[in-house]
Design a protein around this motif. Structure first.
Motif, mmCIF file in Angstrom:
data_model
loop_
_atom_site.group_PDB
_atom_site.id
_atom_site.type_symbol
_atom_site.label_atom_id
_atom_site.label_comp_id
_atom_site.label_asym_id
_atom_site.label_seq_id
_atom_site.Cartn_x
_atom_site.Cartn_y
_atom_site.Cartn_z
ATOM 1 N N ALA A 113 0.884 -1.215 0.014
ATOM 2 C CA ALA A 113 0.053 0.141 -0.110
ATOM 3 C C ALA A 113 1.038 1.255 0.104
ATOM 4 O O ALA A 113 1.371 1.665 0.857
ATOM 5 C CB ALA A 113 -0.880 -0.006 1.131
ATOM 6 N N ALA A 114 1.058 1.841 -1.343
ATOM 7 C CA ALA A 114 2.124 2.950 -1.360
ATOM 8 C C ALA A 114 1.757 4.076 -0.868
ATOM 9 O O ALA A 114 0.784 4.737 -1.176
ATOM 10 C CB ALA A 114 2.472 2.961 -2.905
ATOM 11 N N SER A 115 2.481 4.935 0.006
ATOM 12 C CA SER A 115 2.272 6.170 0.735
ATOM 13 C C SER A 115 2.445 7.247 -0.605
ATOM 14 O O SER A 115 1.867 8.120 -0.392
ATOM 15 C CB SER A 115 3.132 6.536 1.728
ATOM 16 O OG SER A 115 2.866 5.631 2.765
ATOM 17 N N ASP A 116 3.508 7.030 -1.338
ATOM 18 C CA ASP A 116 3.556 7.897 -2.472
ATOM 19 C C ASP A 116 3.786 6.990 -3.832
ATOM 20 O O ASP A 116 4.400 6.262 -3.824
ATOM 21 C CB ASP A 116 5.157 8.514 -2.404
ATOM 22 C CG ASP A 116 5.386 9.704 -3.241
ATOM 23 O OD1 ASP A 116 5.876 9.384 -4.337
ATOM 24 O OD2 ASP A 116 5.154 10.840 -2.707
ATOM 25 N N TYR A 117 2.972 7.720 -4.827
ATOM 26 C CA TYR A 117 2.931 6.926 -6.300
ATOM 27 C C TYR A 117 4.089 6.874 -6.856
ATOM 28 O O TYR A 117 4.471 5.760 -7.414
ATOM 29 C CB TYR A 117 1.883 7.877 -6.929
ATOM 30 C CG TYR A 117 1.532 7.256 -8.091
ATOM 31 C CD1 TYR A 117 0.575 6.185 -8.329
ATOM 32 C CD2 TYR A 117 2.024 7.674 -9.509
ATOM 33 C CE1 TYR A 117 0.335 5.787 -9.583
ATOM 34 C CE2 TYR A 117 1.821 7.287 -10.689
ATOM 35 C CZ TYR A 117 0.887 6.242 -10.750
ATOM 36 O OH TYR A 117 0.432 5.828 -12.124
ATOM 37 N N MET A 118 5.010 8.026 -6.961
ATOM 38 C CA MET A 118 6.346 7.754 -7.755
ATOM 39 C C MET A 118 7.078 7.205 -7.000
ATOM 40 O O MET A 118 8.113 6.297 -7.441
ATOM 41 C CB MET A 118 6.496 9.088 -8.131
ATOM 42 C CG MET A 118 5.559 9.822 -9.142
ATOM 43 S SD MET A 118 5.193 8.673 -10.571
ATOM 44 C CE MET A 118 6.802 8.314 -11.228
#
Length: 338
Positions: A113-118
């Motif tokens: 579950a990524a906190s930051d897309y890039m």
């Protein structure tokens, strides 16, 4: 004499039939057995896989529910789960390091579950070097190496939250927006859906938008400032569980002498208490248990070479005083209660 031979023949046939049946029973077992040094035949267990589940925040009700769903699937699919999360959602670098650590340790699959897309996208790209399947849950990540995304439609969820607030305000008034991580992909999508919905109503004016960086104390302070700065504010939308807690506490403590309509996204037992006390008018609730469960399930399927869906949208429901005690909604709100 003939009858004696006939009896012996029937006896041989019975013995032969018994031998065949016994052989049919033993053969499948033999395929899954090994002989130990002391001559005892032991039945070998299927090899246990090791998965890493990396989420946005430690010690949070939402992410603990995701973990519960993952652990339920782990038992079903003979998987060991390593749970990794930074102390705070805003600590993107720590999440990056945990993800890199999981890949280098050679886990069989990664659920993220990524906190930051890039920022997390660059790390996930590395997974291809290790031949590790990656399943993204809750928030999408900027990588073509992700085999499946499981989560709620954030844009639609923002629209739904906005529509509920418009209903509570009868289509008119000033509103505030409490978001969480500026630049987080799902935060941006929720904001976009919310603003698109508000733009349809001439009587709705967005007075202020703030970011609490998933800190409930900061959300509390920002909400108090918002209420003081805009004495004619009539409604607030909070876009995740942490921001929702801060907003609800502030509105309850402010005692502003006016009704502030509050709509939240996500649920925790504390938020449901505020809903019951009518501090919150409505909550748009996701299904984090399903995200955790399906993340592990599809990772296990991918390792078996099975086809898995590229995208699975989990449902979100609007919960209010009218329906919060329905049995199916209680199961959604309190999945840890058996």
């Amino acid at each position: 004499m003939l009858s004696s031979y006939a009896g012996q023949g029937r006896g041989l046939k019975v013995k032969l039939l018994r031998a065949i049946v016994l052989l049919l029973i033993i053969m499948p077992l033999a395929l899954n057995t090994a002989c130990s040094g002391n001559g005892i035949i032991e039945i070998s267990e299927p090899e246990q896989r090791n998965f890493a589940l990396v989420v946005k925040m430690l010690n949070d009700d939402y992410w603990n529910t995701v973990r519960m769903g993952a652990e339920a699937a782990a038992k079903e699919f003979n998987v060991k789960i390593t749970f990794l999360a930074p102390e705070h959602e805003k600590d993107v670098q720590q999440q990056v390091e945990y993800t890199e650590q999981a890949l280098k340790l050679g886990v069989d699959a990664l659920i993220l579950a990524a906190s930051d897309y890039m920022a997390l996208g660059q790390v996930v790209d590395q997974a291809s070097y290790y031949n590790i399947p990656v399943i993204s849950i809750d928030s999408e990540v900027g990588s073509t190496k992700v085999q499946s995304y499981i989560g709620t439609n954030s844009y639609q969820m923002g629209r739904t939250a906005g529509q509920e607030l418009v209903k509570l305000m009868n289509g008119r008034g000033k509103v505030g927006v409490m978001s969480f991580i500026q630049g987080a992909h799902n935060a941006e999508q929720r904001e976009e859906g919310l603003m698109d919905l508000f733009s349809r109503y001439d009587g709705i004016e967005v007075a202020e938008k703030a970011y609490c960086y998933s800190d409930p104390d900061l959300a509390y302070e920002l909400t108090l400032r918002m209420l003081a700065k805009h004495p004619d504010l009539e409604g607030i939308v909070a876009l995740n569980s942490i921001s929702s807690l801060g907003v609800a506490r502030a509105v309850k403590d402010a005692d502003a002498g006016r009704a502030i309509r509050v709509v939240t996204i996500d649920s925790t037992p504390e938020l449901m208490g505020y809903l019951q006390d009518e501090v919150i008018g409505a909550a748009v609730v996701q299904n984090p248990f399903a995200m955790g469960y399906l993340g592990v399930k599809y990772a296990a399927d991918a390792l078996q070479g099975s086809d898995i869906p590229e995208r699975v949208e989990t449902d979100a429901k609007v919960i209010d005083l009218n329906n919060m005690f329905w049995p199916e909604n209680q199961k959604l709100l309190f999945p840890f209660v058996k």
